[in-house]
Design a protein around this motif. Structure first.
Motif, PDB file in Angstrom:
ATOM      1  N   ASP A 116       0.819  -1.203   0.000  1.00 42.27           N
ATOM      2  CA  ASP A 116       0.000   0.000   0.000  1.00 42.27           C
ATOM      3  C   ASP A 116       0.858   1.261   0.000  1.00 42.27           C
ATOM      4  OD1 ASP A 116      -2.325  -1.454  -0.072  1.00 42.27           O
ATOM      5  OD2 ASP A 116      -2.425  -1.643   2.109  1.00 42.27           O
ATOM      6  N   TRP A 126       3.889   1.332  -6.920  1.00 44.80           N
ATOM      7  CA  TRP A 126       4.602   1.164  -8.186  1.00 44.80           C
ATOM      8  C   TRP A 126       5.987   0.571  -7.941  1.00 44.80           C
ATOM      9  CZ3 TRP A 126       3.621   6.332 -11.341  1.00 44.80           C
ATOM     10  CH2 TRP A 126       2.293   6.335 -11.761  1.00 44.80           C
ATOM     11  N   VAL A 172      -1.123  -3.485 -14.178  1.00 41.32           N
ATOM     12  CA  VAL A 172      -2.408  -2.972 -13.706  1.00 41.32           C
ATOM     13  C   VAL A 172      -3.269  -4.129 -13.207  1.00 41.32           C
ATOM     14  CG1 VAL A 172      -2.308  -1.012 -15.275  1.00 41.32           C
ATOM     15  CG2 VAL A 172      -3.666  -3.024 -15.896  1.00 41.32           C
ATOM     16  N   SER A 211      -6.131  14.001 -15.310  1.00 40.55           N
ATOM     17  CA  SER A 211      -5.018  13.148 -14.928  1.00 40.55           C
ATOM     18  C   SER A 211      -3.871  13.237 -15.925  1.00 40.55           C
ATOM     19  CB  SER A 211      -5.501  11.702 -14.843  1.00 40.55           C
ATOM     20  OG  SER A 211      -4.410  10.837 -14.682  1.00 40.55           O
ATOM     21  N   ILE A 231       2.588  15.448  -8.792  1.00 40.26           N
ATOM     22  CA  ILE A 231       1.467  15.441  -7.858  1.00 40.26           C
ATOM     23  C   ILE A 231       1.898  15.009  -6.451  1.00 40.26           C
ATOM     24  CG2 ILE A 231       0.603  13.064  -8.110  1.00 40.26           C
ATOM     25  CD1 ILE A 231      -2.195  14.504  -8.583  1.00 40.26           C
ATOM     26  N   SER A 244       5.310  15.597  -1.578  1.00 39.85           N
ATOM     27  CA  SER A 244       5.615  15.175  -0.213  1.00 39.85           C
ATOM     28  C   SER A 244       6.259  13.792  -0.166  1.00 39.85           C
ATOM     29  CB  SER A 244       4.337  15.179   0.629  1.00 39.85           C
ATOM     30  OG  SER A 244       3.377  14.326   0.057  1.00 39.85           O
ATOM     31  N   LYS A 245       6.299  13.105  -1.308  1.00 33.15           N
ATOM     32  CA  LYS A 245       6.865  11.752  -1.289  1.00 33.15           C
ATOM     33  C   LYS A 245       8.200  11.640  -2.003  1.00 33.15           C
ATOM     34  CE  LYS A 245       2.317   9.630  -1.093  1.00 33.15           C
ATOM     35  NZ  LYS A 245       1.374   8.755  -1.800  1.00 33.15           N
ATOM     36  N   ALA A 248      -6.410  14.642  -4.358  1.00 31.10           N
ATOM     37  CA  ALA A 248      -5.321  14.238  -5.245  1.00 31.10           C
ATOM     38  C   ALA A 248      -5.702  12.965  -5.988  1.00 31.10           C
ATOM     39  CB  ALA A 248      -4.050  14.007  -4.430  1.00 31.10           C
ATOM     40  N   ALA A 271      -5.806  12.482  -9.995  1.00 34.79           N
ATOM     41  CA  ALA A 271      -4.850  11.564 -10.618  1.00 34.79           C
ATOM     42  C   ALA A 271      -5.519  10.475 -11.446  1.00 34.79           C
ATOM     43  CB  ALA A 271      -3.992  10.903  -9.533  1.00 34.79           C
ATOM     44  N   CYS A 272      -6.732  10.131 -11.113  1.00 33.02           N
ATOM     45  CA  CYS A 272      -7.334   8.950 -11.737  1.00 33.02           C
ATOM     46  C   CYS A 272      -7.658   9.192 -13.202  1.00 33.02           C
ATOM     47  CB  CYS A 272      -8.592   8.532 -10.992  1.00 33.02           C
ATOM     48  SG  CYS A 272      -9.356   7.093 -11.762  1.00 33.02           S
ATOM     49  N   CYS A 281      -4.471   0.968 -11.937  1.00 35.10           N
ATOM     50  CA  CYS A 281      -3.125   1.478 -12.228  1.00 35.10           C
ATOM     51  C   CYS A 281      -2.425   1.937 -10.946  1.00 35.10           C
ATOM     52  CB  CYS A 281      -3.219   2.647 -13.192  1.00 35.10           C
ATOM     53  SG  CYS A 281      -4.002   4.093 -12.467  1.00 35.10           S
ATOM     54  N   ARG A 282      -3.223   2.263  -9.912  1.00 31.79           N
ATOM     55  CA  ARG A 282      -2.706   2.646  -8.600  1.00 31.79           C
ATOM     56  C   ARG A 282      -2.005   4.003  -8.575  1.00 31.79           C
ATOM     57  NH1 ARG A 282      -1.256  -2.324  -9.786  1.00 31.79           N
ATOM     58  NH2 ARG A 282       0.971  -1.926  -9.669  1.00 31.79           N
ATOM     59  N   TYR A 283      -2.284   4.824  -9.581  1.00 32.28           N
ATOM     60  CA  TYR A 283      -1.724   6.182  -9.568  1.00 32.28           C
ATOM     61  C   TYR A 283      -2.363   7.007  -8.449  1.00 32.28           C
ATOM     62  CZ  TYR A 283      -0.110  10.710 -11.452  1.00 32.28           C
ATOM     63  OH  TYR A 283       0.460  11.947 -11.624  1.00 32.28           O
ATOM     64  N   MET A 288      -2.874   6.017  -5.547  1.00 34.75           N
ATOM     65  CA  MET A 288      -2.110   5.737  -4.326  1.00 34.75           C
ATOM     66  C   MET A 288      -0.805   6.525  -4.310  1.00 34.75           C
ATOM     67  SD  MET A 288      -2.789   1.642  -4.391  1.00 34.75           S
ATOM     68  CE  MET A 288      -1.956   1.223  -2.871  1.00 34.75           C
ATOM     69  N   ILE A 289      -0.216   6.680  -5.493  1.00 38.32           N
ATOM     70  CA  ILE A 289       0.981   7.511  -5.603  1.00 38.32           C
ATOM     71  C   ILE A 289       0.622   8.946  -5.221  1.00 38.32           C
ATOM     72  CG2 ILE A 289       2.543   8.585  -7.315  1.00 38.32           C
ATOM     73  CD1 ILE A 289       3.419   5.797  -6.941  1.00 38.32           C
ATOM     74  N   ALA A 290      -0.549   9.381  -5.674  1.00 34.05           N
ATOM     75  CA  ALA A 290      -0.919  10.791  -5.554  1.00 34.05           C
ATOM     76  C   ALA A 290      -1.344  11.194  -4.147  1.00 34.05           C
ATOM     77  CB  ALA A 290      -2.039  11.117  -6.550  1.00 34.05           C
ATOM     78  N   CYS A 291      -2.046  10.335  -3.431  1.00 28.22           N
ATOM     79  CA  CYS A 291      -2.633  10.748  -2.150  1.00 28.22           C
ATOM     80  C   CYS A 291      -1.553  11.150  -1.150  1.00 28.22           C
ATOM     81  CB  CYS A 291      -3.483   9.627  -1.555  1.00 28.22           C
ATOM     82  SG  CYS A 291      -4.054  10.023   0.114  1.00 28.22           S
ATOM     83  N   PRO A 292      -1.548  12.404  -0.717  1.00 28.17           N
ATOM     84  CA  PRO A 292      -0.502  12.864   0.192  1.00 28.17           C
ATOM     85  C   PRO A 292      -0.647  12.270   1.592  1.00 28.17           C
ATOM     86  CG  PRO A 292      -2.145  14.574  -0.118  1.00 28.17           C
ATOM     87  CD  PRO A 292      -2.524  13.463  -1.047  1.00 28.17           C
ATOM     88  N   GLU A 345      -1.494   9.084   2.158  1.00 25.79           N
ATOM     89  CA  GLU A 345      -1.207   7.644   2.058  1.00 25.79           C
ATOM     90  C   GLU A 345      -2.382   6.812   2.534  1.00 25.79           C
ATOM     91  OE1 GLU A 345       2.553   7.971   4.262  1.00 25.79           O
ATOM     92  OE2 GLU A 345       3.543   7.930   2.319  1.00 25.79           O
ATOM     93  N   PRO A 379      -5.320   5.435   0.193  1.00 27.91           N
ATOM     94  CA  PRO A 379      -5.902   4.326  -0.583  1.00 27.91           C
ATOM     95  C   PRO A 379      -5.049   3.066  -0.476  1.00 27.91           C
ATOM     96  CG  PRO A 379      -5.707   6.324  -1.927  1.00 27.91           C
ATOM     97  CD  PRO A 379      -4.929   6.558  -0.668  1.00 27.91           C
ATOM     98  N   ALA A 380      -5.709   1.944  -0.345  1.00 23.91           N
ATOM     99  CA  ALA A 380      -5.021   0.653  -0.282  1.00 23.91           C
ATOM    100  C   ALA A 380      -5.555  -0.197  -1.424  1.00 23.91           C
ATOM    101  CB  ALA A 380      -5.285  -0.012   1.064  1.00 23.91           C
TER     102      ALA A 380
END
Ligand code: SF4
Ligand code: SF4
Ligand code: SF4
Lengths: 390, 318
Positions: free
Chosen positions: A47, A51, A110, A128, A193, A196-197, B115, B119-120, B143-145, B147-151, B153, B155-156
């Motif tokens: 989680d 990626w 995916v 997006s 986007i 922060s990461k 976010a 992103a979606c 695609c889980r983008y 999850m990358i985007a959410c500041p 953290e 979405p699982a």
């Protein structure tokens, strides 16, 4: 290795074929695991780390290294550098296969690959960046297919359609440059986007520009590298024109790559100062950043320049390896190494060996397809019927 | 070739730079969005939370999530640094803060400009006017983008599902809320740690608490402005970083972070073809001129040669 496999039918059990065959078999087994057990069985994704290398390597590196197609065709057809003409077809073929494999790899990554057309046919997420990437990659794959098709049609003897496509060359080239500019840069924009990461040394509003410029470096270096490897293993497929222009291509592309690397180095430096990120340079990440900047940008820049100046083809060829590695390092840094840098090491991502297995499998498929096509179709030589058409 | 490499690089640079320096354009972004006026939210006050985990249990029940690995009665898990997962929309963690043990409840913050939604690429997320950010699994590609985007953290992903993996996250009990019910966690909470209401009222309430007990609360409502603001808000007795809440996220909503890049699209599509065709035409023309000059030169040479020949012939004749 397999130089004589097309002349000697009996000797197809070569070390290369055995290794490639093994990789393919293992790849197919992992494929079955992936599509029966889900992502959890074959990946270390979590989680926190959605990626992994299927995005970091297969998508980001794959697309960058496939940039040779648009770079070469633009140089020849738009900028009029006709003396590089023989480099166009191999570059287009590499590009086409590269993109095809990127799309294949995405089917592994995916969650529901059969829905990959959804962004176009069901619901468009136009806010997006990924939507833009998806649209451009899909269109560009089609463009590359058309650009590649004359070679296949010459092989099959379909003359009329081949000549028709030939007339579209300029249009396709321009389309290719437009689409490539957009998605090469957007792959960098994907990370905008998440300020922060991503570590501040790598996060920059200039990410799209960095990605676009490095794609040119990747494209130029891949053309050099690929022509070197082809010469080594597929020399018998080359005609005089190719062989005559080959060194010229290496010198010219090496020179161009050196210039672009220099420009890239300067804007990276500019980006670093405008972000005022100096204070990070003393940290572990900072040292790694400097390794990337000096070892994989400045060094290949200088080596290319020296190679061109001294007409040292061997040096240029080895430099292309370094430059390509530099692209891998850069994409890995943005997507995996400097991403999630704030997390404790227990939460960080390390690829599962089965993930690496799939990536190797996909690269192998690319090499096999390249060899299959090059040993049959007029890629490294001009078809006898079209000798005077350029 | 008539284009110098420097010129070429110049153009390349200019085209790339436009992706940053072209300001926000209409196509890609919305103007700064203050949130739907009467949208609802929840205020979490960590001074009132006792870490009983009944909110976790209620969430599990109302959302019909799989049974937990450790019973909700087991409070030892509080000290692990847990996060939201595909099986848990909300989590309560305990931190040893400067004021002793302090709890933090984690779930989706229901951002004003999420976010994840920005992103979606199939627009699976929707910011409802009620405030909840909902997710539609029927279009999700996986695609889980997001999850990358959410500041935060949040979405699982259901990595272990083969056919229908979904993104999993708190819905602010949207199905309950539109029926007039409270979110599961808010309803069950034995203390007043969770309050449900209109976002603007919650902000007023939070201000009021800070105002009344300035020495108890830090003077910061978390979520009022973070990442452009969220519908889930927080009050804390200790600096937020002590309970592992990031204070470096800034106030820029996610959509604005990518707007510049997206707005350069029309520019590239509009300018590149014109520019490239122009370069092509220039090259073509200089090719033509070169060819013409070559022909002229050949012509002249031929003429000169034939004149010469004629002259020498005349000489011979004379
Ligand atoms: S907290 Fe994350 S998942 Fe929730 S709305 Fe905001 S961006 Fe989306
Ligand atoms: S995983 Fe699903 S919801 Fe998340 S961005 Fe991709 S398509 Fe959208
Ligand atoms: S139910 Fe209330 S008091 Fe108990 S852990 Fe949840 S928020 Fe805290």
């Amino acid at each position: 290795m397999y130089e004589n496999d097309s002349t000697d039918e009996k000797s197809w059990i070569t070390p290369f074929n055995v290794v490639a065959g093994l990789i393919v078999v293992i790849g197919l087994v992992i494929t079955i695991l992936r599509f029966t057990g889900g992502l959890a069985t074959v990946t270390n994704l979590s989680d926190y780390n959605p990626w992994g290398i299927w995005i970091g390597f297969d998508l980001l590196v794959g697309v960058a290294l496939a940039a040779g197609g648009y770079v070469t065709s633009a140089a020849v057809y738009i900028f009029g550098m006709k003396r590089y003409h023989s480099a166009v077809r191999p570059a287009i073929l590499t590009g086409f296969l590269g993109y095809a494999l990127v799309v294949l790899a995405l089917h592994y990554d995916v969650g529901r690959p059969w829905r990959l057309p959804y962004p176009f046919i069901v619901q468009q997420g136009t806010t997006s960046v990924l939507f833009e990437v998806a649209a451009c990659v899909a269109l560009y794959l089609a463009v590359l297919f058309i650009e590649f098709s004359p070679a296949a049609m010459e092989w099959l003897g379909i003359k009329r359609a081949r000549n028709l496509v030939d007339k579209l060359t300029l249009l396709l080239t321009i389309l290719g440059v437009v689409l490539s500019t957009m998605h090469q840069s957007s792959l960098g924009a994907l990370f905008l986007i998440a300020p922060s990461k991503l570590h501040p040394l790598w996060y920059s509003p200039f990410l799209p520009i960095y990605f676009f410029i490095t794609s040119i470096i990747a494209g130029l270096s891949m053309v050099i590298l690929e022509s070197t490897l082809s010469y080594r293993y597929l020399k018998h497929k080359m005609d005089e024109v190719y062989l005559k222009e080959k060194n010229d291509v290496t010198l010219g592309f090496g020179k161009a790559a050196s210039f672009v690397l220099a420009g890239y180095f300067i804007i990276k430096f500019f980006g670093l100062s405008s972000g005022n990120d100096w204070r990070y340079l003393g940290t572990g990440y900072g040292i790694w950043y400097l390794v990337e900047l000096f070892g994989f940008v400045a060094l290949p820049c200088v080596l290319y320049a020296v190679g061109v100046r001294e007409k040292n083809l061997v040096l240029i060829k080895w430099t292309s390896v370094l430059a390509v590695l530099g692209i891998v390092v850069n994409r890995f840094n943005v997507c995996l190494i400097a991403f999630n840098w704030h997390l404790p090491s227990s939460e960080r991502y390390v690829p599962h060996w089965l993930e690496i297995g799939i990536s190797i499998f996909i690269v192998t498929l690319g090499i096999l397809a390249f060899r299959f096509i090059v040993t049959r179709m007029p890629i490294l030589y001009t078809h006898t019927d079209y000798k005077d058409s350029h | 070739m008539s284009i110098s490499r420097r010129k070429f690089l110049g153009w390349v640079g200019a085209a790339g730079l436009s992706t940053v320096w072209s300001g926000p354009a209409s196509a890609a972004t919305t103007k700064h969005f203050e949130g739907y006026p009467d949208s609802l939210g929840v205020l979490f006050d960590n001074l009132l939370c006792i870490g009983c985990r009944t909110c976790e249990e209620a969430c599990n029940k109302v959302n019909e999530l799989p049974p937990p690995e450790q019973s909700f009665k087991d409070l030892s898990v509080l000290d692990q640094k847990r996060r939201t997962t595909a099986k848990t929309y909300t989590i309560v963690n305990r931190y040893n803060s400067s004021k002793g043990p302090m709890f933090r409840k984690i779930q989706c913050n229901h951002c004003l400009e999420p976010a994840c939604a920005s992103a979606c690429f199939v627009s699976a997320f929707k910011k409802t006017k009620e405030g909840a950010v909902t997710y539609d699994a029927s279009v999700c590609v996986g695609c889980r983008y997001c999850m990358i985007a959410c500041p935060f953290e949040i979405p699982a992903y259901e990595y272990d599902k083969v056919l229908e993996p979904r993104i999993m996250k708190c819905t602010m009990c949207y199905p309950r809320v539109i029926k007039g019910l409270l979110p599961g966690c808010v309803e069950i909470c034995p203390t007043e740690a969770l309050s449900f209401g209109k976002r603007k009222d919650l902000i007023r309430m939070a201000r009021d608490r800070i105002h009344r007990y300035p020495d108890r609360y830090v003077d910061h409502i978390y979520g009022e402005h973070e990442m452009g603001g969220t519908n889930w808000l927080y009050l804390s007795g200790v600096p937020y970083t002590e309970v592992d809440m990031r204070e470096d996220l800034g106030v820029t909503p996610a959509s604005e972070l990518t707007a510049g890049a997206l707005s350069s699209v029309p520019m590239i599509v509009g300018l590149w073809p014109v520019l490239l065709t122009g370069i092509y035409a220039i090259n073509k023309r200089s090719d033509k001129i070169a060819k013409h000059e070559r022909e002229l030169a050949v012509d002249q040479a031929e003429k000169a040669a034939s004149e010469e020949a004629a002259k020498s012939k005349a000489k011979e004749d004379s």
